[in-house]
Design an enzyme around this catalytic site. Structure first.
Site, PDB file in Angstrom:
ATOM      1  N   LYS A 159       0.826  -1.215   0.000  1.00  0.00           N
ATOM      2  CA  LYS A 159       0.000   0.000   0.000  1.00  0.00           C
ATOM      3  C   LYS A 159       0.861   1.268   0.000  1.00  0.00           C
ATOM      4  CE  LYS A 159      -3.758  -2.390   2.438  1.00  0.00           C
ATOM      5  NZ  LYS A 159      -4.965  -2.298   1.612  1.00  0.00           N
ATOM      6  N   THR A 176     -11.782   0.121  -0.900  1.00  0.00           N
ATOM      7  CA  THR A 176     -13.121   0.693  -0.736  1.00  0.00           C
ATOM      8  C   THR A 176     -13.016   2.046  -0.036  1.00  0.00           C
ATOM      9  OG1 THR A 176     -13.328  -0.715   1.211  1.00  0.00           O
ATOM     10  CG2 THR A 176     -14.496  -1.415  -0.756  1.00  0.00           C
ATOM     11  N   LYS A 212     -15.005   5.746  -0.560  1.00  0.00           N
ATOM     12  CA  LYS A 212     -15.594   6.559   0.516  1.00  0.00           C
ATOM     13  C   LYS A 212     -15.039   7.985   0.455  1.00  0.00           C
ATOM     14  CE  LYS A 212     -15.791   2.335   3.101  1.00  0.00           C
ATOM     15  NZ  LYS A 212     -14.952   1.407   3.879  1.00  0.00           N
TER      16      LYS A 212
HETATM   17  C1  26V Z   1      -4.000 -10.741   3.574  1.00  0.00           C
HETATM   18  C2  26V Z   1      -2.724 -11.110   3.797  1.00  0.00           C
HETATM   19  C3  26V Z   1      -2.440 -12.039   4.891  1.00  0.00           C
HETATM   20  C4  26V Z   1      -1.086 -12.667   4.799  1.00  0.00           C
HETATM   21  C5  26V Z   1      -0.040 -11.674   4.422  1.00  0.00           C
HETATM   22  C6  26V Z   1      -0.315 -10.986   3.130  1.00  0.00           C
HETATM   23  C7  26V Z   1      -1.708 -10.581   2.971  1.00  0.00           C
HETATM   24  C8  26V Z   1      -2.051  -9.687   2.008  1.00  0.00           C
HETATM   25  C9  26V Z   1      -3.335  -9.311   1.823  1.00  0.00           C
HETATM   26  C10 26V Z   1      -4.309  -9.851   2.602  1.00  0.00           C
HETATM   27  C11 26V Z   1      -5.690  -9.384   2.333  1.00  0.00           C
HETATM   28  C12 26V Z   1      -6.740 -10.413   2.563  1.00  0.00           C
HETATM   29  C13 26V Z   1      -7.949 -10.145   1.824  1.00  0.00           C
HETATM   30  C14 26V Z   1      -8.419  -8.725   1.894  1.00  0.00           C
HETATM   31  O1  26V Z   1      -8.679  -8.169   2.941  1.00  0.00           O
HETATM   32  N1  26V Z   1      -8.579  -8.132   0.738  1.00  0.00           N
HETATM   33  C15 26V Z   1      -9.125  -6.787   0.581  1.00  0.00           C
HETATM   34  O2  26V Z   1     -10.475  -6.946   0.202  1.00  0.00           O
HETATM   35  C16 26V Z   1     -11.128  -5.702  -0.016  1.00  0.00           C
HETATM   36  C17 26V Z   1     -12.577  -5.996  -0.293  1.00  0.00           C
HETATM   37  O3  26V Z   1     -12.715  -6.689  -1.476  1.00  0.00           O
HETATM   38  C18 26V Z   1     -10.461  -4.959  -1.150  1.00  0.00           C
HETATM   39  O4  26V Z   1     -11.098  -3.718  -1.315  1.00  0.00           O
HETATM   40  C19 26V Z   1      -8.981  -4.751  -0.858  1.00  0.00           C
HETATM   41  O5  26V Z   1      -8.339  -4.191  -1.967  1.00  0.00           O
HETATM   42  C20 26V Z   1      -8.333  -6.089  -0.516  1.00  0.00           C
HETATM   43  O6  26V Z   1      -7.003  -5.907  -0.054  1.00  0.00           O
END
Ligand code: 26V
Length: 759
Positions: A510, A612, A616
């Site tokens: 990010k 998201t 917002k």
């Molecule tokens: C989780 C993890 C956990 C292990 C380490 C690396 C890592 C990287 C990313 C994640 C994100 C898990 C899924 C998540 O929260 N995704 C988010 O979902 C949102 C709703 O769809 C979206 O707007 C975001 O861009 C996305 O990061």
């Protein structure tokens, strides 16, 4: 509806005033909740036989349920009015801790979709875990993040325990009682249900041990069971952590399936028709263990053969992918899975064999397998079984087809689709930004509150008087944030500064690091007399780092160190302020977002699935400074490139980039090396680790911070220049507000229903 609410609330508040005045805040919350329940009990009740969709999610980040319900029923304004009349502050309604049962975007999206389903009359129930401790409460000490437990369960009057509907979940080593806690999610014509499961030991077993005098094992058993709904995402870097996480996933998936099947049995239809009754949306890979569990139930409890069960599951399940970060795609060692869930494991093996047989001869069969080298790939299983697989923004849905699910896409192209995320505008605009709502109401009427696309009409109200009013609204919101920061955090900031805002989980992809390095760059320019006519800016950050994520925590420390460096320097203070707001959560977001002048969306192209927060902020009139990534692309398509500040390498450029060596950039750019050198025992402190991660090793500058630095700096100066002309800037804000009308979660959930569920 408004009348009933009004009468009930007034009566409840009178009782409150008459009674002993122990805890007014609690009393007000109770009074408002009771009035809400008076309204809710008059809405059409849940009809057990209605076909419905179920949203299985390990995370829900709903914010205050009371506030959410008021927003959904459009009762917020009247509630506020009555409370103020009686001499109470509506602020009390934000006081109890939010149920923070999620990490970030994924959980917040789940909550927005639930609210919007109720508003648009779609039967959607949510299923998840009632964690005793949600995400930690963040503090800042000596520039660094501290973590303390978040106690939220004390007072949640809209929540109802349904012990009568508890179910038993079996693990190899224990049986656990799953007790549902239900929260009504209301719309004007609809009540849906969010059902969160809490784990308990099954008492008779404990009691026997207790009677036998074996207190140790009695209590251990109790604690073991309760740990299952104890914590959001235990760290999974140990074997015990992994097991607990798998148990959590199975716990809520199995309990939810039992609860759904119980409801279905009451209708008395044959099991073959189950898929006419229920569609299950798997929110990322966390609940995918529901697939082999339902297969197992259909085969073992309902006597179907595997092929029939497989077909039913295919009609029921669909899967949403929320990230392309490989680390986040759930995988289990076969041995561990088998040890914890020996009855479910064979169905994964059967699925793997089924896939192998069906796709025999396919090139790259190996990539498709569910079990590879003794590791179970849950995402592959989800894609193989589900009838629909979606990404969460246009670019992301394309990326999953060409990367992680490329081979599946070749075989089942018809399964893949895009459903761009959206936001619950009744919370993120109607609740959060009263001034802007009235601005819209006065010009286009109030219907947009039910139908956000109508907000697009606002675009034409761009006379100088309109634009000045818009600027005044923003300025008032900033003053109100400033007061909040002072009273709740003891932080000070000048409301006349431009507010540039980056609020989200702290993660290298990010690129909060890009933001703070650029601030250091501006600081150096100022010191060298190279910064001309810079409009004073507050660089505002908020977000939590995973407790075990070292680099992310160093970034927080750097932000706070730079903040202190500027604070010490009288000349710099006149132009810059760096502010890290601790404990980012739904409540704080609702205060920060309406006050933002500029929305920082800096992810490396191709890494942020959607975002998201970007929607917002845009809806609240903050143009985006950002990369062409995630939903930024769609925001800019609707609002116009000229009204936003796009910078950085595009995804395609990054893909073509061979042999990226950040050291070349370091040596060829004085501007960049000057900034980076400050990280090594510079005036802000020692950040050698971050310095090294940008320049050395195989993964040096993995997220291309240095590559995008120059174009980011230019974009930043351009936004700063534009901001000096209030009308020019307000015009851009207006375009963004109108264009964000495309991002209502109402629309998103309708798309899920039209393209996937059809309930
Ligand atoms: C989780 C993890 C956990 C292990 C380490 C690396 C890592 C990287 C990313 C994640 C994100 C898990 C899924 C998540 O929260 N995704 C988010 O979902 C949102 C709703 O769809 C979206 O707007 C975001 O861009 C996305 O990061």
């Amino acid at each position: 509806m408004e009348d009933i609410f009004k009468k009930s609330l007034e009566a409840n508040l009178e009782k409150l005033a008459a009674g002993p005045n122990k805890n007014v805040e609690k009393g007000i919350n109770r009074a408002v909740s009771a009035a809400l329940l008076d309204v809710i009990c008059r809405l059409p009740t849940r009809k057990p036989a209605t076909p419905r969709a179920a949203y299985f999610s390990a995370e829900f980040l709903p914010g205050s349920f009371v506030m959410g319900s008021l927003a959904n029923l459009n009762l917020w304004d009247i509630c506020k009015q009555i409370l103020t009349q009686k001499g109470y502050s509506a602020e009390c309604l934000c006081r109890p801790r939010d149920p923070a049962l999620g990490n970030g975007g994924l959980g917040r999206l789940a909550a927005c979709l639930m609210d919007s389903a109720a508003a648009t009359d779609i039967s959607l129930d949510g299923y998840g875990i009632r964690y005793r401790y949600g995400i930690f409460r963040q503090g800042i000490k000596d520039f660094s993040q501290t973590e303390t437990p978040d106690i939220w369960q004390e007072d949640c009057p809209l929540e109802k325990e349904r012990r009568d509907q508890a179910v038993v979940v079996h693990f190899s080593d224990e049986d656990v009682l799953a007790v549902p806690f239900d929260v009504p999610i209301v719309g004007k014509n609809k009540i849906n249900r969010l059902r969160l499961w809490s784990a308990e030991a099954i008492t008779p077993i404990d009691f026997q041990a207790f009677c036998d005098g074996d207190f140790c094992s009695a209590f251990k058993q109790m604690n073991n069971a309760e740990a299952i709904s104890g914590f959001l995402y235990p760290p999974d870097n140990t074997e015990a952590g992994k097991i607990l996480r798998l148990k959590q996933q199975y716990f809520f998936s199995a309990a939810s399936l039992k609860s759904i099947l119980r409801d279905f049995e009451k209708i008395g239809k044959p099991i073959n028709l189950l898929s006419d009754y229920i569609k299950i949306q798997l929110n990322d890979t966390h609940p995918t263990v529901a697939i082999p569990e339902l297969l197992r139930l259909l085969c073992e409890e309902y006597g179907r053969d595997f092929e029939t069960a497989f077909k039913i599951c295919g009609e029921i399940f669909s899967y949403t992918n929320h990230t392309v970060m490989a680390e986040a795609l759930e995988c289990w060692e076969e041995g561990l899975f088998c040890k914890v869930l020996p009855k479910v494991y064979p169905y994964i093996v059967m699925l793997n064999n089924h896939l192998r047989q069906r796709l025999v001869g396919t090139e790259a069969l190996n990539q498709l397998l569910i079990i590879k080298n003794s590791v179970i790939h849950m995402a592959n299983m989800a894609v193989y079984v589900s009838h629909k697989i979606n990404g969460v923004a246009k670019i992301h849905s394309e990326i999953i087809k060409e990367s992680i699910f490329k081979n599946f896409y070749g075989i089942y192209p018809e399964r893949f689709l895009n459903i761009t995320n959206g936001i619950a505008h009744r919370r993120w605009l109607c609740l959060a930004n009263k001034g802007l709502c009235e601005f819209a109401d006065n010009r286009i009427g109030t219907e947009w509150r039910e139908n956000l696309p109508l907000l697009e009409q606002l675009e034409k109200f761009n006379s100088t008087a309109d634009l000045d009013e818009l600027a005044k609204i923003k300025s008032d919101n900033k003053k109100s944030l400033v007061r909040y920061l002072k009273s709740d955090f003891g932080l000070s900031v000048d409301p006349d500064y431009m507010f540039s805002v980056q609020i989200k989980r702290i993660h290298e992809y990010k690129r909060q690091l890009l933001n703070i390095l650029s601030v250091l760059g501006l600081y150096i320019d100022l010191k060298n007399g190279e910064l001309k006519d810079f409009y004073p800016t507050a660089f505002i950050f908020a977000g939590k780092a995973a407790p075990s994520y070292y680099n992310a925590k160093q970034i927080i420390r750097l932000i706070n160190a730079v903040s202190a460096l500027i604070e010490r320097d009288e000349a710099a203070r006149k132009y810059f302020k760096v502010l890290f707001i601790p404990d980012y959560n739904v409540k704080n977001a609702m205060k920060i977002i309406p006050a933002a002048d500029l929305s920082e969306q800096l992810s490396t192209a191709g890494t942020e699935a959607s975002g998201t927060g970007n929607m917002k902020l845009s809806l609240n009139g903050a143009p985006t400074i950002g990369t062409l990534d995630g939903a930024n692309i769609e925001i800019v398509d609707y609002a116009g490139q000229e009204n936003n500040y796009i910078f950085g390498a595009k995804k395609e450029q990054l893909q073509k980039l061979e042999a990226y060596d950040p050291m070349d950039i370091y040596y060829s750019s004085d501007r960049i090396s000057r900034v980076l050198d400050l990280l090594k025992q510079g005036p802000a402190g020692d950040f050698t680790h971050l310095f090294n991660s940008l320049l050395f090793g195989e993964n040096a500058d993995r997220y291309k911070v240095l590559l995008d630095y120059p174009s980011y700096q230019n974009a930043r100066l351009e936004a700063n220049e534009d901001y000096k002309n209030s009308r020019v800037y307000s015009q851009k804000a207006l375009k963004n507000i109108a264009a964000a009308s495309h991002f209502s979660a109402d629309q998103t959930v309708k798309n899920y229903n039209r393209k996937i569920w059809n309930v």
